[in-house]
Each structure stands twice: as structure tokens, then as C-alpha cells.
Design an enzyme around this catalytic site. Structure first.
Site, PDB file in Angstrom:
ATOM      1  N   ASP A  92      -1.129  18.668  -6.320  1.00  0.00           N
ATOM      2  CA  ASP A  92      -2.128  17.641  -6.014  1.00  0.00           C
ATOM      3  C   ASP A  92      -3.109  18.237  -5.012  1.00  0.00           C
ATOM      4  O   ASP A  92      -2.906  19.331  -4.499  1.00  0.00           O
ATOM      5  CB  ASP A  92      -1.465  16.368  -5.499  1.00  0.00           C
ATOM      6  CG  ASP A  92      -0.713  16.568  -4.192  1.00  0.00           C
ATOM      7  OD1 ASP A  92      -0.902  17.607  -3.547  1.00  0.00           O
ATOM      8  OD2 ASP A  92       0.071  15.681  -3.819  1.00  0.00           O
ATOM      9  N   GLY A  94      -4.118  17.061  -2.054  1.00  0.00           N
ATOM     10  CA  GLY A  94      -4.000  16.678  -0.652  1.00  0.00           C
ATOM     11  C   GLY A  94      -4.731  15.398  -0.327  1.00  0.00           C
ATOM     12  O   GLY A  94      -4.634  14.888   0.785  1.00  0.00           O
ATOM     13  N   ASP A 271       4.724  11.600 -11.934  1.00  0.00           N
ATOM     14  CA  ASP A 271       5.455  12.174 -10.806  1.00  0.00           C
ATOM     15  C   ASP A 271       5.706  11.067  -9.803  1.00  0.00           C
ATOM     16  O   ASP A 271       4.974  10.078  -9.765  1.00  0.00           O
ATOM     17  CB  ASP A 271       4.654  13.289 -10.122  1.00  0.00           C
ATOM     18  CG  ASP A 271       3.594  12.716  -9.178  1.00  0.00           C
ATOM     19  OD1 ASP A 271       3.797  12.719  -7.950  1.00  0.00           O
ATOM     20  OD2 ASP A 271       2.558  12.220  -9.677  1.00  0.00           O
TER      21      ASP A 271
END
Length: 376
Positions: A92, A94, A271
């Protein structure tokens, strides 16, 4: 990266496919265990591959940037070589972590300034340097730098936010397209749809994201506290716009029921920290419902954790023993519970895939949704 659709459920939008990366093939729908700091907590890479049967894991740009730092990761040859995971990795950007640092960050057009949760040091994330950071980390799939809005969120704020996220996306694409991978394999880039729970903003954002014609697309800003019905409504709106021939990734979702409902709406990739985080607190997700292993009722239950599982620790250890370990604060308790939950999540999406291919998904999902949400 390539994506091939292999089957479509006749009674829903659920679909089965394959994502091909330079580190391997991912069969969708897929759940991706979260390895925030380069590790899925309490789990060896061998266990991830052989026991849990994970096909792809996540790394976190914010955490890896701060510790161990980019110099160490680059000297190792990228995150795959640093952590010993040979399969695909997604990072990802951040954005979510920065969003969660409400008290110590400032969002401007240039990017986001924030203070490290480790030592208070000041840092700047921009669309450009986040692409550079993810090039150095070396994930197979990297994410756009966006702003994740909170829930509830004022409409005008959400509107301003998606407009900035879209401007940031243009900058991300320009930087990504003008740079090369650091290592000997390709990377692909996913933009992220935002818009809170406002249908018109989600429609607008999905149209903009689709217009960039990247190899896959993600949906962010859901599972941040809104009711599940709002999540499903926004997902459905967005899936109706995002192109069918590209993978769709719903970020940060969710419970087993959430996953099945969103598969039915056309989502391919998921996720969530829930299976690992809840495992460490003694919550188990099973084929028959949810177990709080700390409860007194399991104290003398000497039945296997999940009798019909093919996971060694599910049939080797009893509920009573796992309860004892969790109550005693033994590390093995967290390990066993984490292995179980991740194995269950992967089993669930694999079973969903099998049912999509056989044409039985719709009826199977209805039965499973009723079963999986109950407390045992």
C-alpha cells in the site's frame, strides 16, 4: 501483469480469474495476508506458503520506510530478498497510515507532512516520492498515494478530497511511468477509488480512475466504520463502472461475511489485519461461526480446533489447549490462532472460487453468510 477471467457466476457478479506477475500466478478471488513491517506477524514464510497456502502478501510503505529504512531494503535487493518471500507482494502507499496519524500530520497539495510514531521525526510523503519508495521496496503491485477520508465525513470535505486524490494520481502515474523497476522484474500500479459513502462522488471517482487505464484498480476508504450496507452499496456502484477485464481490489476488508458479499459484487482481491489481529486476542473464524477461545465454555473442550481442516495445528491442538495458551500469554497461542485464521480465510476464498467455477456460488454463499456470522 496480466489478468484473465476464467469463470463468472450466473446469479451474481462473482468471478474467478488469474493474475500473473513475475513472481507467480494469483488465483482470484484472493485474500492477501498483511505483513505490515515485512512479516505476517507470528508466521514463518514456509508456513505462509505450505500450510496457509498464501499466494500473495502485503507490505506497508509507511512502516518499511521508517524501519528498517530504504537503505537496508535496497542493499538487500528489495523486500522479496530481505524477508525471504518468493511469491508476489503488494505494497500500500502509506496513505491509510498517514490518515490514521490524525494528530501529527498535515495534508497539503504538495503531499502530507507527518511525524514518525517511532521517534517523532518529521517526514514528507508526496505522490512522487511514494512511487520512488515503492520502487525501492520492490513490490509486484504498488498503490497510488491517496487520501483516505474518515467516517463519518462531510460531503464537501469528501468532494475536495477526491479531487486532490485525482490530482495526486496524475502525479503518481507520471512518476511511475518515467521511472524503471530497481530489480530484475516488473512492477504494476493500481489507482484507488475514493468518495466516502456518497454515491455521486464514488461514481465520479470510479470514472476518473477507470480513465487512467491502468492494469488493475482498487477501492479505498471503506471498512473505516461505516455500516456494512453502506460498504456494499458503494462497492456495487464502483464495480459497475470499473472495467470487467481488470482485477478489482477492495482495500482493508474485512470479516468472512464481508468478503463473501463483496465477491458477489465483483471484487477479486482483499486484505485485512482482522484474521491476524483478532487471532492474537483469541478470536477464531471457523466454518461454523466465530469462537472467542477465551470464554469459559472452551476450558475443557478437548475437540480439535477445526476437525475437518487440512492444517496440522487445527487437528493437532484442542480448543482447551489453545485457550490455556492464550490465557497464559504464551507466544505459541498467538501462532496457532494466527495460522488457523489465515488458513481459514484462504480456504474461504478458494472455496468461493471453486463454487464460482462450478456455478454453485450464489446458493452456497447464502448458506455460508448465515453460518459464518454466528457466535459459537
Amino acid at each position: 501483469m496480466k489478468f484473465n477471467l476464467t469463470a463468472q457466476d450466473p446469479l451474481s457478479k462473482a468471478r474467478a480469474g488469474e493474475v500473473t506477475t513475475d513472481h507467480g500466478v494469483i488465483q482470484t478471488p484472493i485474500f492477501m495476508p498483511v505483513g505490515t513491517a515485512g512479516t505476517v506477524k507470528a508466521v514463518h514464510q514456509r508456513e505462509l506458503k505450505d500450510d496457509i497456502k498464501a499466494q500473495i502478501i502485503l507490505g506497508n510503505t509507511y512502516h518499511l520506510y521508517l524501519r528498517p529504512g530504504l537503505n537496508t531494503i535496497e542493499q538487500a535487493g528489495g523486500l522479496h530478498k530481505f524477508n525471504g518471500w518468493e511469491g508476489p507482494i503488494l505494497t500500500d502507499s502509506g496513505g491509510y497510515q498517514v490518515y490514521s496519524l490524525t494528530e501529527v500530520r498535515k495534508i497539503k497539495e504538495e503531499g502530507v507532512t507527518f511525524r514518525s510514531h517511532i521517534d517523532g521525526s518529521k517526514h514528507l510523503f508526496t505522490p512522487e516520492n511514494v512511487m520512488d519508495i515503492q520502487r525501492i521496496i520492490g513490490a509486484d503491485i504498488i498503490m497510488a498515494f491517496d487520501e483516505c477520508t474518515p467516517y463519518p465525513c462531510d460531503y464537501n470535505y469528501a468532494k475536495r478530497s477526491i479531487e486532490m486524490t485525482h490530482r495526486w494520481l496524475k502525479r503518481c502515474c507520471e512518476r511511475f511511468d518515467s521511472t524503471q523497476p530497481r530489480y530484475d522484474y516488473n512492477q504494476t500500479f493500481f489507482p484507488i477509488v475514493q468518495g466516502s459513502v456518497y454515491k455521486d462522488l464514488r461514481v465520479r471517482s470510479a470514472e476518473v480512475i477507470a480513465s487512467f487505464e491502468r492494469e488493475g484498480n482498487a477501492i479505498g476508504g471503506l471498512s473505516v466504520g461505516e455500516p456494512a450496507e453502506e460498504m456494499y452499496a458503494m462497492t456495487e456502484v464502483v464495480c459497475n463502472i470499473l472495467p470487467e477485464h481488470k482485477p478489482r481490489y477492495l482495500m482493508g476488508v474485512g470479516t468472512p461475511v464481508n468478503i463473501l458479499e463483496n465477491i458477489a459484487l465483483g471484487i477479486d482481491m482483499f486484505d485485512c489485519v482482522m484474521p491476524t489481529r483478532n487471532a492474537r486476542n483469541g478470536m477464531l473464524f471457523t466454518k461454523n461461526g466465530i469462537i472467542n477461545i477465551k470464554n469459559e465454555k472452551w476450558k475443557n473442550d478437548f475437540s480439535p480446533i477445526e476437525a475437518d481442516s487440512d492444517l496440522y495445528s487445527d487437528v493437532c491442538y484442542t480448543k482447551a489447549y489453545l485457550r490455556h495458551l492464550i490465557h497464559s500469554g504464551e507466544m505459541l497461542g498467538a501462532q496457532i490462532a494466527t495460522l488457523h485464521n489465515l488458513h481459514f480465510y484462504i480456504w474461504l476464498v478458494q472455496e468461493a472460487r471453486n463454487k464460482i467455477i462450478s456455478g454453485e456460488f450464489y446458493d452456497w454463499k447464502k448458506v455460508m453468510v448465515n453460518r459464518l456470522g454466528q457466535r459459537l
